[in-house]
Write a protein that holds these residues in place. Structure first.
Motif, short mmCIF file in Angstrom:
data_model
loop_
_atom_site.label_atom_id
_atom_site.label_comp_id
_atom_site.label_asym_id
_atom_site.label_seq_id
_atom_site.Cartn_x
_atom_site.Cartn_y
_atom_site.Cartn_z
N GLU A 166 0.82 -1.22 0.00
CA GLU A 166 0.00 0.00 0.00
C GLU A 166 0.86 1.26 0.00
O GLU A 166 0.53 2.24 -0.69
N LEU A 167 1.94 1.26 0.79
CA LEU A 167 2.76 2.47 0.91
C LEU A 167 3.93 2.49 -0.08
O LEU A 167 4.71 3.46 -0.08
N CYS A 168 4.04 1.42 -0.90
CA CYS A 168 5.11 1.33 -1.91
C CYS A 168 6.49 1.51 -1.28
O CYS A 168 7.33 2.31 -1.72
N LEU A 169 6.70 0.76 -0.19
CA LEU A 169 7.97 0.83 0.52
C LEU A 169 8.66 -0.53 0.51
O LEU A 169 8.01 -1.55 0.70
N PRO A 170 9.98 -0.57 0.27
CA PRO A 170 10.69 -1.83 0.42
C PRO A 170 10.75 -2.23 1.90
O PRO A 170 10.64 -1.37 2.79
N ARG A 171 10.91 -3.52 2.14
CA ARG A 171 10.88 -4.01 3.52
C ARG A 171 11.91 -3.29 4.41
O ARG A 171 11.60 -2.90 5.53
#
Length: 442
Positions: free
Chosen positions: A419-424
């Protein structure tokens, strides 16, 4: 939406059980059926989340004996009895024992639905009140209600733990809506008097003579004076600034007569005093120094930084569940406005705005900004004079966004990343930076 409460239908006639169950199920109730009282008692216990509908005439344990067993187990459990025409005197006796109501055969199904609705509302209120009383007696639960990670709230929680154990009289001051009554309950619950009574009275709600009778006796209603009722526990005096000078003198005499530690602890709450006057101006100096030796000041919301966004998110989430709709998504601009608002009504005002924001969102109209603007027109300037660096606003919004998303996805890291388009790695770093832990959301 609130979960449907259970209705236990107890009748030895299978057709009657089935017809009542079908009708109530169509009316939105969660029904369970039992062919005998003995069978039902294997399931129904104290705190059972629902009501009971039972026939009176049954083999084995009849409805009257069943009622007595239920009332002995939980006197707040609503029991609706079904009676034949000749059993009405018996049903009246059942009402005396504690039955909620009775229906005479043949009964109107709509009357059954109406009774079941009223009974479940009564049951829900009873269970909510019990849960509230348990919470008010549980210091750990109360401390969790003091939400926020700001330095001001950290200090407040530390003060409560320290002064709670000190067992001396305490004075609580602060602006309206900052949670002073909750702090008073927490002080009692974390201290050595937690198992004793917590008695509260508003000094502003009664005339001088009435308040004197309630506090010191003789009581017109025959009840114990509150001083006696709270003996060994805590007496909480709200609106202490409204206490007349003669009653201040009587209270001071009572305090002076008590030993150390005091027999009855006094927690005094100041709810409002004139801007140009201190609480010390409103109380006798000797009483002020006896009560104010230990003081807690509840911080205003505008001094709590990003707690504002945390509180708004939690309140929105609760109201969205209550109203059965989605919580509004806070934009970056709205987050900045929430952080900058003056909040003269503090947490109470914030909760009101959160509820209205949820209702607006359900209708698909309005914005949080419009609600803030409308409130500020009635309460003063729209923004505080204290500015903050842009970096602080960005970080507060970022933390709120991650927190909200983690809650919505119940701690699913993959769903939050998508949803937030963030890598882990980035998400993990930001969660560590803001003190967010996955286990808190699962």
């Amino acid at each position: 939406m609130a979960r449907a409460m259970k209705v236990a239908i107890v009748d030895d006639e299978a057709d009657m059980r089935a017809s009542i169950s079908q009708w109530l199920a169509l009316s939105g109730f969660d029904t369970e059926t039992y062919s005998s009282a003995e069978e039902a008692l294997k399931v129904i216990g104290p705190e059972w989340p629902g009501v009971v509908v039972s026939d009176i005439k049954m083999p084995g344990m009849d409805g009257m004996a069943f009622l007595k067993r239920l009332m002995g187990m939980d006197s707040g459990l609503p029991v609706i009895l079904i009676t034949g025409h000749g059993d009405v005197p018996m049903a009246v006796e059942a009402m005396r024992i504690g039955a909620y109501d009775f229906l005479e055969k043949p009964f109107n199904p709509d009357r059954m639905t109406e009774l079941a609705k009223r009974a479940t509302q009564a049951r829900r209120l009873t269970l909510d009140n019990r849960a509230l009383r348990r919470e008010l007696a549980d210091g750990s639960v109360l401390m969790k209600k003091l939400i926020g990670g700001s330095p001001a709230m950290e200090r407040l929680r530390e003060d409560i733990l320290d002064l709670g154990q000190a067992d001396s009289h305490v004075l609580i001051d602060g602006e309206t809506g900052t949670g002073k009554t909750l702090v008073a309950h927490a002080l009692h619950a974390v201290g050595p008097r937690a198992s004793k009574k917590f008695v509260t009275v508003s000094c502003a709600a009664w005339g001088e003579d009435q308040l004197a009778a309630k506090l010191f006796g003789p009581s017109e209603d025959g009840n114990l004076p509150l001083i006696e009722e709270a003996r060994g526990g805590t007496l909480c005096l709200e609106d202490i600034e409204s206490l007349s000078h003669p009653l201040q003198a009587r209270l001071l005499t009572l305090i002076n007569e008590q030993g150390t530690p005091p027999e009855t602890r006094i927690i005094a709450i100041c709810n409002e005093h004139a801007p140009d006057r201190t609480l010390e101006d409103a109380l006798r100096p000797d009483l002020f120094y006896r009560l104010g030796a230990m003081t807690i000041i509840c911080p205003p919301l505008r001094a709590r930084g990003e707690d504002i966004l945390t509180l708004f998110a939690r309140a929105s989430e609760q109201f969205s569940e209550e109203y059965g709709c989605d919580a509004p998504q806070v934009t970056a601009q709205e987050a900045a406005q929430l952080l900058q608002a003056p909040w003269p009504g503090n947490v109470r005002q914030l909760v009101n705005i959160a509820e209205r924001a949820v209702l607006q969102n359900r209708r698909g109209s309005g914005s949080i900004a419009s609600l803030l603007m409308a409130d500020n027109e009635n309460s003063g300037p729209a923004m505080t004079t204290e500015g903050k660096p842009l970096k602080e606003y960005v970080e507060s919004f970022e933390k709120m966004l991650i927190d909200n998303t983690m809650r919505r996805h119940k701690g699913s890291i993959t769903a939050v990343m998508d949803e937030l388009c963030l890598p882990r790695r980035t998400l993990n770093e930001k969660m560590a930076k803001y003190g967010l832990q996955r286990q808190d959301y699962v």
